[in-house]
Enzyme design. Structure first.
Site, PDB file in Angstrom:
ATOM      1  N   GLU A  37       2.863  -0.004  18.240  1.00 45.83           N
ATOM      2  CA  GLU A  37       2.786  -1.145  17.321  1.00 45.83           C
ATOM      3  C   GLU A  37       3.965  -2.080  17.546  1.00 45.83           C
ATOM      4  O   GLU A  37       5.026  -1.651  18.024  1.00 45.83           O
ATOM      5  CB  GLU A  37       2.801  -0.601  15.875  1.00 45.83           C
ATOM      6  N   ASN A 184      -7.283  -2.439  10.021  1.00 49.85           N
ATOM      7  CA  ASN A 184      -6.438  -1.237   9.920  1.00 49.85           C
ATOM      8  C   ASN A 184      -6.035  -1.051   8.463  1.00 49.85           C
ATOM      9  O   ASN A 184      -5.639  -2.022   7.799  1.00 49.85           O
ATOM     10  CB  ASN A 184      -5.166  -1.411  10.770  1.00 49.85           C
ATOM     11  N   GLU A 185      -6.151   0.159   7.975  1.00 52.14           N
ATOM     12  CA  GLU A 185      -5.786   0.462   6.590  1.00 52.14           C
ATOM     13  C   GLU A 185      -6.237  -0.667   5.663  1.00 52.14           C
ATOM     14  O   GLU A 185      -5.436  -1.266   4.931  1.00 52.14           O
ATOM     15  CB  GLU A 185      -4.282   0.766   6.466  1.00 52.14           C
ATOM     16  N   TYR A 251      -0.309  11.528   7.891  1.00 49.96           N
ATOM     17  CA  TYR A 251       1.091  11.720   8.246  1.00 49.96           C
ATOM     18  C   TYR A 251       1.614  13.019   7.622  1.00 49.96           C
ATOM     19  O   TYR A 251       1.234  13.365   6.499  1.00 49.96           O
ATOM     20  CB  TYR A 251       1.942  10.533   7.766  1.00 49.96           C
ATOM     21  N   GLU A 306      -3.948   7.509  13.477  1.00 51.87           N
ATOM     22  CA  GLU A 306      -2.498   7.544  13.209  1.00 51.87           C
ATOM     23  C   GLU A 306      -2.164   8.916  12.651  1.00 51.87           C
ATOM     24  O   GLU A 306      -2.774   9.356  11.672  1.00 51.87           O
ATOM     25  CB  GLU A 306      -2.077   6.475  12.191  1.00 51.87           C
ATOM     26  N   GLN A 355       4.546   7.168  16.934  1.00 50.52           N
ATOM     27  CA  GLN A 355       4.078   6.195  17.896  1.00 50.52           C
ATOM     28  C   GLN A 355       4.686   6.501  19.261  1.00 50.52           C
ATOM     29  O   GLN A 355       5.503   7.394  19.374  1.00 50.52           O
ATOM     30  CB  GLN A 355       4.464   4.806  17.439  1.00 50.52           C
TER      31      GLN A 355
HETATM   32  O1  AHR Z   1       2.700   3.801  11.867  1.00 51.42           O
HETATM   33  C1  AHR Z   1       3.362   3.060  10.904  1.00 51.42           C
HETATM   34  C2  AHR Z   1       2.418   2.465   9.857  1.00 51.42           C
HETATM   35  O2  AHR Z   1       1.817   3.492   9.123  1.00 51.42           O
HETATM   36  C3  AHR Z   1       1.257   1.683  10.371  1.00 51.42           C
HETATM   37  O3  AHR Z   1       1.593   0.370  10.674  1.00 51.42           O
HETATM   38  C4  AHR Z   1       0.288   1.725   9.241  1.00 51.42           C
HETATM   39  O4  AHR Z   1      -1.055   1.621   9.652  1.00 51.42           O
HETATM   40  C5  AHR Z   1       0.598   3.053   8.576  1.00 51.42           C
HETATM   41  O5  AHR Z   1       0.719   2.918   7.209  1.00 51.42           O
END
Ligand code: AHR
Length: 506
Positions: A37, A184-185, A251, A306, A355
């Site tokens: 990103e 995205n999101e 995450y 992600e 990432q």
């Molecule tokens: O990876 C960091 C961020 O986490 C991304 O930009 C977003 O899609 C997510 O909330």
């Protein structure tokens, strides 16, 4: 460092049975996908330094990073976001670099983005790495016309306005672009939409993303955040087969208010992290169940586009740039998560770790002072050790092992394993011992496979918080593993504490 006692601990031998004759589904190589990103120094300073940089580069791409990534066999790379994607206007990133406008990166520290890395730079990078590009389109602040023109610019070989513009900018032939994310999101930074509203938007945008001859897009809807099964259910009903896949983000963060330090943590925090990481299996299973309600044939893929650990930013780095160190604990998270993705490979068609460089659970860290140093993280080494799983056939396994009970009463198994048959006929087996103190003796039955030889590599360290930095780049790195014994069709392995082993069995 604070170390609290664990509530209970049982010890014993570990049994693994591999059904080597029951493989049905291929582990999509895209499960080993990456994400880059416009955030912090992932692109600028990480992948790209520009052609005028004193740091050795190939037309602007960092040579050391490029070389390391080539060796990793990256199958797919997602770009330009993340949250950045819904602020990104692709036409700002084409044409002579000196003429490109700047913008404020509102999501990530307010850094000024000069757009010197744009569509050409990204797609050429993918060609150099030999990976599929995965573009995230802007549905939050962009327009249908803008997104449709982007697809035409990248993939049209005809005498069309956007193809002419691309040729004027130096690229004659279109690129091959398969994966395209529509937002995205969308529930958050991508427009704060409801699933119903987003579904309508998806259908409208998608209508105008035209497949060009020889380039069919694989259309990915912006999916749920971890436990939001309603988002998936609404999209499955309202969008259905107009999408090829739906994403989900997961995450490994136990408490968003107190993420914790990357390299200083108690034993208890370590196990809580592993428990959270393994909960991804429940999340995937439930999203799969929801998808099965309307798509039992599994036409639509689930993309974990992600995932990764998210710790406090390193002291002294720019706030909002999400620069964090990466220890053996991160490597353990990577191994465990990949083992789970393998298991659901009939539905999970892609996963993209967040990432690639310098951001969150990165493969590579480069010196933020611009000295030109770079280091491979323990997570990089796991991806490297696991390369043989790409496109191998997943093999079901039965695993019996003890578990460690966390202070919250939840269990973390002492061993995680995954097996597959490679295209050359060899078996690949990953084994992770999560236990911080005790080795595990593993007895492996290979059903339907006559093993003759075993080779392996191991990743471990003295402490689970050990990491690599620019002065000590090899503190955590894989070495040859020999503690295996093959006798009468049974393979015995002694797994040291806090270790990840990958075996190739011929
Ligand atoms: O990876 C960091 C961020 O986490 C991304 O930009 C977003 O899609 C997510 O909330």
């Amino acid at each position: 460092m604070l170390t609290l006692p664990l509530l209970s601990l049982q010890a014993g031998d570990v049994q693994v049975r591999i059904h080597a004759d029951q493989g049905k589904t291929k582990i999509n190589k895209e499960i080993y996908g990456q994400f880059a990103e416009h955030l912090g120094s992932c692109i600028y300073g990480g992948l790209w330094v520009g052609p005028g940089s004193p740091i050795p580069n190939l037309e602007g791409y960092r040579l050391d990073v490029l070389t390391a990534l080539k060796d990793l066999q990256v199958p797919v790379l997602r770009w330009p976001g993340g949250c950045f994607a819904d602020d990104y206007h692709w036409m700002d990133g084409i044409g002579p670099r000196a003429d490109r406008p700047t913008l404020r990166n509102n999501n990530w520290g307010g850094t000024i983005e000069d757009n010197s890395f744009g569509t050409h730079e990204f797609l050429n990078l993918c060609e150099m790495l030999g990976c599929e590009p995965y573009i995230s389109g802007n549905i939050g602040s962009g327009t249908v016309k803008e997104m449709a023109q982007w697809v035409e610019y990248m993939t049209s070989d005809g005498d069309t306005p956007m193809a002419r513009l691309r040729r004027k900018n130096g690229r004659q032939k279109p690129w091959h672009v398969k994966y395209f994310g529509i937002g995205n999101e969308a529930w958050g930074c991508g427009g704060n939409m409801t699933p119903e509203y987003y579904s309508n938007e998806f259908r409208r945008y998608n209508t105008y993303l035209r497949n060009q001859p020889g380039n069919a897009l694989y259309r990915i809807a912006s999916g749920a955040s971890d436990y939001d099964y309603n988002w998936t259910r609404v999209l499955m009903k309202a969008i259905g087969r107009q999408m090829n896949a739906i994403s989900v983000h997961y995450y490994t963060v136990k408490d968003w208010g107190h993420k914790g330090k990357a390299t200083a943590f108690s034993d208890e925090e370590y196990y809580l992290t592993l428990e959270k990481c393994l909960d991804v299996e429940n999340v995937i299973r439930k999203h799969c169940q929801v998808m099965d309600e309307t798509d039992p044939q599994k036409h639509i893929g689930l993309m974990v586009d992600e995932w990764g650990t998210w710790w406090d930013e390193e002291p002294g780095t720019i706030p909002g740039h999400l620069y964090q160190q990466n220890s053996l604990r991160d490597a353990m998270v990577a191994a465990l998560m990949l083992n789970v993705y393998h298991k659901y490979t009939d539905r999970v068609r892609m996963a993209n770790i967040a990432q690639m460089v310098n951001v969150l659970q990165a493969m590579i860290l480069t010196d933020q002072k611009g000295t030109g140093h770079m280091v491979l993280t323990p997570t990089y080494h796991v991806f490297h050790m696991y390369k043989g799983f790409q496109e191998a056939t997943y093999l079901p396994i039965d695993l019996t092992c003890d578990s460690i009970t966390n202070i919250n009463g939840k269990n973390v198994p002492t061993v995680s394993a995954s097996a597959a048959r490679q295209t050359d006929g060899k078996l690949i087996l990953s084994l992770a011992n999560t236990h911080l103190k005790e080795a595990q003796t593993v007895s492996i039955q290979l059903e339907g496979f006559a093993a003759k030889s075993v080779t392996g590599r191991i990743l471990t360290a003295k402490h689970t918080s050990d990491f690599n930095d620019f002065d000590h780049p090899d503190t955590v790195k894989p070495v040859e593993f020999k503690d295996t014994r093959l006798k009468n069709g049974t393979l015995n392995v002694k797994l040291p504490s806090q270790s990840i082993v990958v075996l190739t069995i011929a």
